[in-house]
Design a protein around this motif. Structure first.
Motif, PDB file in Angstrom:
ATOM      1  N   ALA A  35      13.760   8.250  15.190  1.00  0.00           N
ATOM      2  CA  ALA A  35      13.671   7.077  16.076  1.00  0.00           C
ATOM      3  C   ALA A  35      13.562   5.770  15.301  1.00  0.00           C
ATOM      4  N   ALA A  36      13.076   5.862  14.061  1.00  0.00           N
ATOM      5  CA  ALA A  36      12.948   4.638  13.255  1.00  0.00           C
ATOM      6  C   ALA A  36      14.307   4.165  12.747  1.00  0.00           C
ATOM      7  N   GLY A  37      15.321   4.998  12.926  1.00  0.00           N
ATOM      8  CA  GLY A  37      16.668   4.565  12.542  1.00  0.00           C
ATOM      9  C   GLY A  37      17.098   5.191  11.242  1.00  0.00           C
ATOM     10  N   THR A  38      18.393   5.356  11.099  1.00  0.00           N
ATOM     11  CA  THR A  38      18.908   6.008   9.898  1.00  0.00           C
ATOM     12  C   THR A  38      18.802   5.127   8.666  1.00  0.00           C
ATOM     13  N   GLY A  39      18.498   3.858   8.888  1.00  0.00           N
ATOM     14  CA  GLY A  39      18.395   2.954   7.751  1.00  0.00           C
ATOM     15  C   GLY A  39      17.073   3.046   7.011  1.00  0.00           C
ATOM     16  N   MET A  40      16.150   3.841   7.519  1.00  0.00           N
ATOM     17  CA  MET A  40      14.836   3.923   6.862  1.00  0.00           C
ATOM     18  C   MET A  40      14.956   4.598   5.495  1.00  0.00           C
ATOM     19  N   PRO A  41      14.277   4.039   4.495  1.00  0.00           N
ATOM     20  CA  PRO A  41      14.297   4.689   3.182  1.00  0.00           C
ATOM     21  C   PRO A  41      13.522   6.005   3.217  1.00  0.00           C
ATOM     22  N   LEU A  42      13.773   6.859   2.239  1.00  0.00           N
ATOM     23  CA  LEU A  42      12.940   8.047   2.065  1.00  0.00           C
ATOM     24  C   LEU A  42      11.648   7.639   1.366  1.00  0.00           C
ATOM     25  N   PHE A  43      10.561   8.326   1.719  1.00  0.00           N
ATOM     26  CA  PHE A  43       9.268   8.063   1.082  1.00  0.00           C
ATOM     27  C   PHE A  43       9.140   8.912  -0.182  1.00  0.00           C
ATOM     28  N   THR A  44       8.762   8.254  -1.278  1.00  0.00           N
ATOM     29  CA  THR A  44       8.531   8.972  -2.535  1.00  0.00           C
ATOM     30  C   THR A  44       7.046   9.223  -2.761  1.00  0.00           C
ATOM     31  N   ALA A  45       6.189   8.528  -2.050  1.00  0.00           N
ATOM     32  CA  ALA A  45       4.753   8.835  -2.015  1.00  0.00           C
ATOM     33  C   ALA A  45       4.279   8.520  -0.604  1.00  0.00           C
ATOM     34  N   VAL A  46       3.726   9.535   0.080  1.00  0.00           N
ATOM     35  CA  VAL A  46       3.240   9.301   1.439  1.00  0.00           C
ATOM     36  C   VAL A  46       1.900   8.577   1.361  1.00  0.00           C
ATOM     37  N   PRO A  47       1.462   7.943   2.459  1.00  0.00           N
ATOM     38  CA  PRO A  47       0.281   7.082   2.387  1.00  0.00           C
ATOM     39  C   PRO A  47      -0.923   7.737   1.696  1.00  0.00           C
ATOM     40  N   TYR A  48      -1.540   6.954   0.802  1.00  0.00           N
ATOM     41  CA  TYR A  48      -2.739   7.419   0.090  1.00  0.00           C
ATOM     42  C   TYR A  48      -3.758   6.290   0.027  1.00  0.00           C
ATOM     43  N   ILE A  49      -5.017   6.704  -0.020  1.00  0.00           N
ATOM     44  CA  ILE A  49      -6.123   5.738   0.046  1.00  0.00           C
ATOM     45  C   ILE A  49      -6.595   5.390  -1.352  1.00  0.00           C
ATOM     46  N   GLN A  50      -6.860   4.128  -1.572  1.00  0.00           N
ATOM     47  CA  GLN A  50      -7.397   3.671  -2.852  1.00  0.00           C
ATOM     48  C   GLN A  50      -8.591   2.756  -2.607  1.00  0.00           C
ATOM     49  N   PRO A  51      -9.485   2.662  -3.609  1.00  0.00           N
ATOM     50  CA  PRO A  51     -10.721   1.900  -3.398  1.00  0.00           C
ATOM     51  C   PRO A  51     -10.510   0.416  -3.171  1.00  0.00           C
ATOM     52  N   GLY A  52      -9.486  -0.170  -3.811  1.00  0.00           N
ATOM     53  CA  GLY A  52      -9.351  -1.623  -3.736  1.00  0.00           C
ATOM     54  C   GLY A  52     -10.241  -2.307  -4.758  1.00  0.00           C
ATOM     55  N   SER A  53     -10.262  -3.628  -4.728  1.00  0.00           N
ATOM     56  CA  SER A  53     -10.831  -4.385  -5.848  1.00  0.00           C
ATOM     57  C   SER A  53     -12.339  -4.607  -5.771  1.00  0.00           C
ATOM     58  N   GLY A  54     -12.998  -4.190  -4.683  1.00  0.00           N
ATOM     59  CA  GLY A  54     -14.424  -4.462  -4.523  1.00  0.00           C
ATOM     60  C   GLY A  54     -15.301  -3.685  -5.490  1.00  0.00           C
ATOM     61  N   SER A  55     -16.340  -4.328  -5.978  1.00  0.00           N
ATOM     62  CA  SER A  55     -17.267  -3.684  -6.918  1.00  0.00           C
ATOM     63  C   SER A  55     -18.654  -3.521  -6.291  1.00  0.00           C
TER      64      SER A  55
END
Ligand SMILES: [Fe+2]
Length: 505
Positions: A35-55
């Protein structure tokens, strides 16, 4: 403990879960819904969580990153999040172009910000108007909250032990994961992250022999191991000291795949070395932004713990006064009950493969003065637990012989032989742990449960090791309260192979 986990069980993971509408179509490649359309790129890494810059732990100012990667083709991504499934906030999405060998990847990162501590955050990612992932994660826990984390080392090489340790760590439902480095064998290339890291730690199933979706559930902190830097320096012929972008444009995947706290020196005293064509270096610097070279060192708090995460590679000069001062100040400026140092080259490893790389010993007096409880390292592919110890170097030894593996630092040991982790639980000194049995081929088989092999003449045969297991893969599991903690070493099949309790009083 059950070895398989059902789709429904994902829901009870401690920190979060992501449901994907993405479909695997080939090894490491995922397609968006039609449904997103044939123009969508393939994913090489599916969503992943990272801590971000906070200390620091600041209520209302908590930040996290949700990242994903695609082939080099445009798409219209939107990211909404909030404290309920009504969402309410729209995240800013950054996009960086990453050269990866012969391929070009687009690295996306959505920033979740101004969040409370210890709270579930719900999110949804859409591509070309169609939902591709939704779920929740949990922000860092505040002081006074009991937390659980898994520490893994020398891991992502896509062998059976690596996948099983990942699976076991997931089953333990940690709040977060800390790796002690060597994230992606053999050279830390972006393509190696795709093959060995994301495929295992963000697997679509939680099964032995496969891995588990840890990365899409909880934050993953790590440090630079030698295999995160690159291969031999062709000029000096010295190993593991330089990232060579001429050999592969995807070098130093650490700096583009990870989103870690940004409170280290903007330019470290001994920064990661890079070489290559101006064009390739410029492309890398653009993709990494300020993360390179700053993300080599950082610190952060989680619950009642302060973590100091250090680059310990062979270009690091541990006699450098500026580096020592940054470490001393960082440890002095925290009011956390527990202090952990995370690094790759453990100062007190007795294993044969890397015994001589002792340069981090020069920092041990600073760690002791700063009240450090544990130093977690890897590099040697074993599990080793020291007795609580204090160490006074005789002098710098060979600590400043940069790029050399012969970095001996002799000194005087003061060893607490009364601590047993059962009845005597207040250590007099730092507990030094090698948790490098997280996946890569094991070292030192002859040392397994064999104390006669655990001393070295160059340390006057000081017997400071309590436990050493080298016949199986394993990881460390920490349950940390405000006045006591438990450390359990768990093998690749879920068996406990060591356990200690540590108390403050
Ligand atoms: Fe290593």
């Amino acid at each position: 403990m059950s070895h398989k986990i059902s789709r429904r069980d994902f829901l009870i993971s401690a920190g979060g879960v992501t449901f994907l509408a993405l479909t695997p179509i080939a090894r490491g490649l995922f397609a968006a819904p039609e449904a997103a359309g044939t123009g969508m790129p393939l994913f090489t890494a599916v969503p992943y969580i990272q801590p971000g810059s906070g200390s620091l732990l600041i209520p209302g100012k908590e930040e996290m990153i949700l990242a994903w990667q695609t082939e080099n083709k445009d798409a219209d991504f939107k990211f909404v999040y909030g404290l309920s499934k009504k969402y309410g906030k729209t995240a800013k999405i950054t996009r960086n172009t990453r050269l990866s060998g012969d391929a070009v990847r687009l690295n996306y990162a959505a920033k979740l910000e101004n969040l409370p501590l210890g709270t579930k955050v719900f999110y949804k990612v859409t591509g070309n108007g169609v939902t591709i992932a939704e779920g929740y994660t949990t922000t860092r826990q505040p002081r006074g909250t009991r937390v659980r984390f898994a520490a893994i080392g020398d891991n992502a090489c896509q062998n059976e032990g690596n996948r099983n340790v990942c699976h076991q760590a997931y089953l333990s439902h940690p709040d977060f994961v800390v790796s002690v480095g060597d994230n992606a064998y053999n050279q830390g290339l972006d393509a190696e992250y795709s093959k060995y890291f994301f495929m295992v730690y963000n697997a679509d199933a939680a099964e032995p022999g496969v891995g588990a979706p840890i990365l899409r559930s909880v934050p993953y902190y790590t440090v630079l191991g030698n295999h995160d830097l690159g291969f031999n320096d062709p000029e000096t012929k010295r190993g593991w000291v330089v990232a060579d972008f001429d050999s592969n444009s995807g070098a130093l995947g650490y700096y583009t795949n990870m989103y870690l706290p940004a409170n280290g020196p903007a330019i470290p005293p001994s920064p990661t070395r890079i070489r290559g064509s101006a064009e390739r270096l410029a492309a890398f610097r653009k993709a990494a932004g300020s993360r390179f070279p700053q993300m080599a060192n950082y610190s952060f708090d989680y619950g009642d713990i302060h973590f100091l995460c250090l680059d310990s590679n062979l270009q690091v000069d541990t006699t450098n006064v500026a580096y020592q001062k940054w470490i001393a100040d960082d440890l002095k400026n925290t009011d956390a009950t527990w202090k952990f140092v995370i690094l790759h080259h453990q100062p007190f490893n007795v294993g044969d493969a890397h015994y001589r790389e002792q340069h981090m010993r020069m920092l041990v007096p600073t760690f002791e003065a700063g009240g450090v409880d544990f130093v977690l390292g890897g590099h040697e592919h074993i599990y080793q637990r020291s007795m609580p110890l204090r160490f006074a170097p005789d002098g710098p030894g060979k600590a400043a012989d940069l790029y050399q593996e012969e970095r001996l630092v002799p000194g005087k040991f003061t060893i607490d032989r009364e601590f047993d982790g059962q009845n005597k639980t207040v250590p007099k000194g730092i507990l030094h742990i090698v948790t490098g049995a997280g996946g890569q081929n094991l070292h030192d088989k002859q040392m397994n449960n064999n104390p006669a092999e655990w001393t070295h003449q160059r340390d006057n045969h000081e017997a400071y090791v309590s436990k050493l297991v080298s016949d199986r893969h394993s990881y460390s599991l920490f349950d940390v309260g405000d006045e006591e903690l438990t450390m359990t070493q768990v093998d690749q099949h879920g068996n406990d192979i060591d356990r200690i309790r540590v108390t403050k009083v």
